[in-house]
Design a protein around this motif. Structure first.
Motif, PDB file in Angstrom:
ATOM      1  N   ILE A  53      11.121  -5.705  -5.042  1.00 25.70           N
ATOM      2  CA  ILE A  53      10.745  -5.890  -3.641  1.00 25.70           C
ATOM      3  C   ILE A  53      11.895  -6.470  -2.823  1.00 25.70           C
ATOM      4  CG2 ILE A  53       9.264  -7.238  -2.096  1.00 25.70           C
ATOM      5  CD1 ILE A  53       7.078  -6.980  -4.339  1.00 25.70           C
ATOM      6  N   HIS A  54      12.541  -7.498  -3.346  1.00 26.81           N
ATOM      7  CA  HIS A  54      13.514  -8.233  -2.536  1.00 26.81           C
ATOM      8  C   HIS A  54      14.946  -7.745  -2.693  1.00 26.81           C
ATOM      9  CE1 HIS A  54      10.635 -11.180  -1.070  1.00 26.81           C
ATOM     10  NE2 HIS A  54      10.127 -11.209  -2.282  1.00 26.81           N
ATOM     11  N   GLU A  55      15.263  -7.026  -3.771  1.00 25.47           N
ATOM     12  CA  GLU A  55      16.652  -6.649  -4.006  1.00 25.47           C
ATOM     13  C   GLU A  55      16.930  -5.167  -3.832  1.00 25.47           C
ATOM     14  OE1 GLU A  55      18.206  -8.286  -7.614  1.00 25.47           O
ATOM     15  OE2 GLU A  55      17.232 -10.228  -7.299  1.00 25.47           O
ATOM     16  N   THR A  56      15.886  -4.355  -3.658  1.00 26.93           N
ATOM     17  CA  THR A  56      16.116  -2.936  -3.392  1.00 26.93           C
ATOM     18  C   THR A  56      16.732  -2.780  -1.995  1.00 26.93           C
ATOM     19  OG1 THR A  56      14.264  -2.260  -4.784  1.00 26.93           O
ATOM     20  CG2 THR A  56      15.039  -0.669  -3.151  1.00 26.93           C
ATOM     21  N   PHE A  71       0.882  -5.865  -3.448  1.00 23.78           N
ATOM     22  CA  PHE A  71       0.794  -4.950  -2.309  1.00 23.78           C
ATOM     23  C   PHE A  71       1.236  -5.647  -1.026  1.00 23.78           C
ATOM     24  CE2 PHE A  71      -1.566  -3.316   1.361  1.00 23.78           C
ATOM     25  CZ  PHE A  71      -1.192  -1.973   1.331  1.00 23.78           C
ATOM     26  N   LEU A  72       0.750  -6.865  -0.798  1.00 22.93           N
ATOM     27  CA  LEU A  72       1.134  -7.610   0.406  1.00 22.93           C
ATOM     28  C   LEU A  72       2.633  -7.862   0.429  1.00 22.93           C
ATOM     29  CD1 LEU A  72      -1.744 -10.219   0.676  1.00 22.93           C
ATOM     30  CD2 LEU A  72      -1.122  -8.551   2.427  1.00 22.93           C
ATOM     31  N   ALA A  73       3.193  -8.267  -0.701  1.00 21.36           N
ATOM     32  CA  ALA A  73       4.625  -8.543  -0.750  1.00 21.36           C
ATOM     33  C   ALA A  73       5.441  -7.278  -0.516  1.00 21.36           C
ATOM     34  CB  ALA A  73       4.988  -9.162  -2.106  1.00 21.36           C
ATOM     35  N   THR A  74       4.989  -6.166  -1.097  1.00 20.43           N
ATOM     36  CA  THR A  74       5.739  -4.918  -0.959  1.00 20.43           C
ATOM     37  C   THR A  74       5.740  -4.428   0.480  1.00 20.43           C
ATOM     38  OG1 THR A  74       5.179  -4.302  -3.229  1.00 20.43           O
ATOM     39  CG2 THR A  74       5.946  -2.540  -1.780  1.00 20.43           C
ATOM     40  N   GLN A  96       5.788   2.386   1.691  1.00 18.08           N
ATOM     41  CA  GLN A  96       4.963   3.566   1.924  1.00 18.08           C
ATOM     42  C   GLN A  96       4.333   4.061   0.628  1.00 18.08           C
ATOM     43  OE1 GLN A  96       4.206   4.960   5.052  1.00 18.08           O
ATOM     44  NE2 GLN A  96       2.666   5.860   3.691  1.00 18.08           N
ATOM     45  N   ARG A  97       5.071   4.000  -0.479  1.00 13.09           N
ATOM     46  CA  ARG A  97       4.485   4.388  -1.768  1.00 13.09           C
ATOM     47  C   ARG A  97       3.306   3.500  -2.118  1.00 13.09           C
ATOM     48  NH1 ARG A  97       9.832   5.674  -3.228  1.00 13.09           N
ATOM     49  NH2 ARG A  97      10.244   3.509  -3.854  1.00 13.09           N
ATOM     50  N   ALA A  98       3.433   2.188  -1.854  1.00 11.95           N
ATOM     51  CA  ALA A  98       2.343   1.271  -2.136  1.00 11.95           C
ATOM     52  C   ALA A  98       1.108   1.619  -1.308  1.00 11.95           C
ATOM     53  CB  ALA A  98       2.785  -0.172  -1.861  1.00 11.95           C
ATOM     54  N   VAL A  99       1.304   1.934  -0.033  1.00 10.50           N
ATOM     55  CA  VAL A  99       0.196   2.330   0.835  1.00 10.50           C
ATOM     56  C   VAL A  99      -0.450   3.616   0.341  1.00 10.50           C
ATOM     57  CG1 VAL A  99      -0.334   3.239   3.133  1.00 10.50           C
ATOM     58  CG2 VAL A  99       0.996   1.127   2.906  1.00 10.50           C
ATOM     59  N   ASP A 100       0.365   4.586  -0.041  1.00 14.43           N
ATOM     60  CA  ASP A 100      -0.171   5.866  -0.516  1.00 14.43           C
ATOM     61  C   ASP A 100      -1.023   5.679  -1.772  1.00 14.43           C
ATOM     62  OD1 ASP A 100       1.142   7.116   1.564  1.00 14.43           O
ATOM     63  OD2 ASP A 100       2.847   7.775   0.341  1.00 14.43           O
ATOM     64  N   ILE A 101      -0.579   4.804  -2.662  1.00 14.44           N
ATOM     65  CA  ILE A 101      -1.340   4.551  -3.892  1.00 14.44           C
ATOM     66  C   ILE A 101      -2.687   3.923  -3.570  1.00 14.44           C
ATOM     67  CG2 ILE A 101      -1.406   3.124  -5.970  1.00 14.44           C
ATOM     68  CD1 ILE A 101       1.669   3.539  -6.134  1.00 14.44           C
ATOM     69  N   VAL A 102      -2.687   2.923  -2.704  1.00 13.52           N
ATOM     70  CA  VAL A 102      -3.939   2.255  -2.352  1.00 13.52           C
ATOM     71  C   VAL A 102      -4.875   3.213  -1.623  1.00 13.52           C
ATOM     72  CG1 VAL A 102      -4.956   0.442  -0.920  1.00 13.52           C
ATOM     73  CG2 VAL A 102      -2.955  -0.057  -2.346  1.00 13.52           C
ATOM     74  N   ALA A 103      -4.349   4.024  -0.714  1.00 12.15           N
ATOM     75  CA  ALA A 103      -5.179   4.988   0.008  1.00 12.15           C
ATOM     76  C   ALA A 103      -5.814   5.993  -0.954  1.00 12.15           C
ATOM     77  CB  ALA A 103      -4.344   5.712   1.065  1.00 12.15           C
ATOM     78  N   ALA A 104      -5.060   6.423  -1.967  1.00 15.25           N
ATOM     79  CA  ALA A 104      -5.612   7.350  -2.959  1.00 15.25           C
ATOM     80  C   ALA A 104      -6.730   6.696  -3.759  1.00 15.25           C
ATOM     81  CB  ALA A 104      -4.499   7.832  -3.888  1.00 15.25           C
ATOM     82  N   ILE A 105      -6.561   5.426  -4.094  1.00 19.60           N
ATOM     83  CA  ILE A 105      -7.621   4.696  -4.807  1.00 19.60           C
ATOM     84  C   ILE A 105      -8.870   4.601  -3.942  1.00 19.60           C
ATOM     85  CG2 ILE A 105      -8.277   2.435  -5.717  1.00 19.60           C
ATOM     86  CD1 ILE A 105      -5.326   2.105  -6.572  1.00 19.60           C
ATOM     87  N   ARG A 128      -2.938   0.776   9.959  1.00 19.85           N
ATOM     88  CA  ARG A 128      -2.966   2.145  10.485  1.00 19.85           C
ATOM     89  C   ARG A 128      -2.510   3.137   9.418  1.00 19.85           C
ATOM     90  NH1 ARG A 128      -0.370   0.901  14.487  1.00 19.85           N
ATOM     91  NH2 ARG A 128      -2.057   0.441  15.926  1.00 19.85           N
ATOM     92  N   ARG A 129      -1.529   2.758   8.645  1.00 16.79           N
ATOM     93  CA  ARG A 129      -1.061   3.635   7.569  1.00 16.79           C
ATOM     94  C   ARG A 129      -2.108   3.774   6.459  1.00 16.79           C
ATOM     95  NH1 ARG A 129       3.989   1.108   9.199  1.00 16.79           N
ATOM     96  NH2 ARG A 129       5.642   2.667   9.405  1.00 16.79           N
ATOM     97  N   LEU A 130      -2.993   2.787   6.339  1.00 15.85           N
ATOM     98  CA  LEU A 130      -4.043   2.836   5.319  1.00 15.85           C
ATOM     99  C   LEU A 130      -5.277   3.601   5.784  1.00 15.85           C
ATOM    100  CD1 LEU A 130      -3.953  -0.778   3.827  1.00 15.85           C
ATOM    101  CD2 LEU A 130      -3.658   1.346   2.545  1.00 15.85           C
ATOM    102  N   GLY A 131      -5.349   3.929   7.079  1.00 16.81           N
ATOM    103  CA  GLY A 131      -6.475   4.702   7.571  1.00 16.81           C
ATOM    104  C   GLY A 131      -7.336   4.029   8.607  1.00 16.81           C
ATOM    105  N   VAL A 132      -6.903   2.882   9.138  1.00 21.68           N
ATOM    106  CA  VAL A 132      -7.622   2.226  10.233  1.00 21.68           C
ATOM    107  C   VAL A 132      -7.095   2.807  11.541  1.00 21.68           C
ATOM    108  CG1 VAL A 132      -8.167   0.045  11.363  1.00 21.68           C
ATOM    109  CG2 VAL A 132      -7.887   0.122   8.880  1.00 21.68           C
ATOM    110  N   PRO A 133      -7.912   3.526  12.309  1.00 24.03           N
ATOM    111  CA  PRO A 133      -7.375   4.273  13.459  1.00 24.03           C
ATOM    112  C   PRO A 133      -6.861   3.413  14.599  1.00 24.03           C
ATOM    113  CG  PRO A 133      -9.770   4.463  13.350  1.00 24.03           C
ATOM    114  CD  PRO A 133      -9.334   3.786  12.080  1.00 24.03           C
TER     115      PRO A 133
END
Length: 281
Positions: A31-34, A96-99, A109-118, A180-185
């Motif tokens: 999270i912090h070094e990428t 997820f919050l940290a990412t 964005q990958r983290a959001v996509d994973i959670v949205a799929a779940i 919004r990225r998770l689906g809240v309009p």
């Protein structure tokens, strides 16, 4: 190394592993070094709030408050592993919050996509036979606003440097970008809008048996060693002290007593967040 430094290091390590899980060090490095752009600038309100010890109180308050929506609670009861893996669920949420707050934009964005799929896979029926899905924008809105209100209130009460009004509004807006990225309009963009959305949910909220079971598990039966029970109880007391008074009786919590809330829960919250801040600089 002095005894105090050793104690501080051991406490910090234990706290970090409890919240972030056994893979916490690996996630922290990623999270912090990428390298790469981030969604939020360092020092902006969302990074200030989410890096503060007050999140321990805010997170507990959010969990307790979120149980009051019957459909959201039913989804958690049917699909979440909180009964047998409470700390695993906490670690996944904190990662997820940290990412999304501190991580590189692509990783966030990958983290959001994973959670949205779940969320799309979490479906079921209410006791009355009606269907629910965790991807329902209305339920996503409830989870979002309950979380944002809780984090912001805890930070305003116990944060090292509470935000001014402009900062609180910006925090709400920044949290809305993730929602919004998770689906809240149309997530709220100011603290006033946040309060209005929270009021609009009030008629839907009630304490179901599943909600009382979850609250009992979180408050009275945490899977912790005996030595950690007292510090956890202090954080839990502070979190309960920040709940709206009308939530207490339905959730089976002690009634709200203004003097006790001020003298006991605020004192415990101040001491416990101070101790966390010392252990996790």
């Amino acid at each position: 190394m002095s005894y105090v430094d050793d104690l501080r290091g051991r406490m910090g390590h234990a706290l970090f592993l409890r919240v972030a899980g056994p893979d916490g060090p690996k996630h922290r490095e990623r999270i912090h070094e990428t390298p790469g752009p981030r969604w939020f600038e360092t020092g902006s309100p969302i990074t200030q709030v989410h890096s503060d010890a007050s999140m321990f109180v805010g997170g507990l308050r959010a969990v307790l408050l979120q149980t009051l929506h019957p459909a959201a609670m039913q989804a958690v009861s049917d699909h979440s592993g909180y009964r047998g893996d409470m700390w695993g669920r906490l670690a996944r949420t904190s990662t997820f919050l940290a990412t999304t707050t501190f991580g590189a934009a692509d990783d966030a964005q990958r983290a959001v996509d994973i959670v949205a799929a779940i969320h799309r896979r979490v479906t079921g029926e209410m006791p009355d036979g009606s269907a629910y899905t965790a991807a329902d924008p209305h339920l996503l809105m409830w989870v979002h606003v309950a979380e944002v209100e809780s984090f912001l209130l805890a930070h305003s009460t116990y944060g090292r440097r509470p935000l001014d009004q402009a900062g609180r509004d910006e925090y709400v807006a920044q949290q809305g970008e993730v929602a919004r990225r998770l689906g809240v309009p149309e997530p709220p963009a100011t603290e006033a809008e946040l309060a209005e959305v929270m009021r609009s949910f009030r008629p839907e909220l009630k304490a179901t048996p599943a909600a009382r079971e979850a609250v009992g598990h979180v408050l009275w039966k945490p899977p912790l060693p005996l030595v950690a029970r007292a510090p956890y109880a202090a954080l839990a007391t502070a979190a309960v002290g920040l709940l709206p008074r009308w939530t207490r009786r339905p959730l089976g919590l002690p009634p709200a007593l203004p003097v006790a809330d001020q003298l006991v829960s605020r004192a415990l919250g101040t001491v416990s967040t101070g101790a966390i801040r010392w252990a996790l600089p």
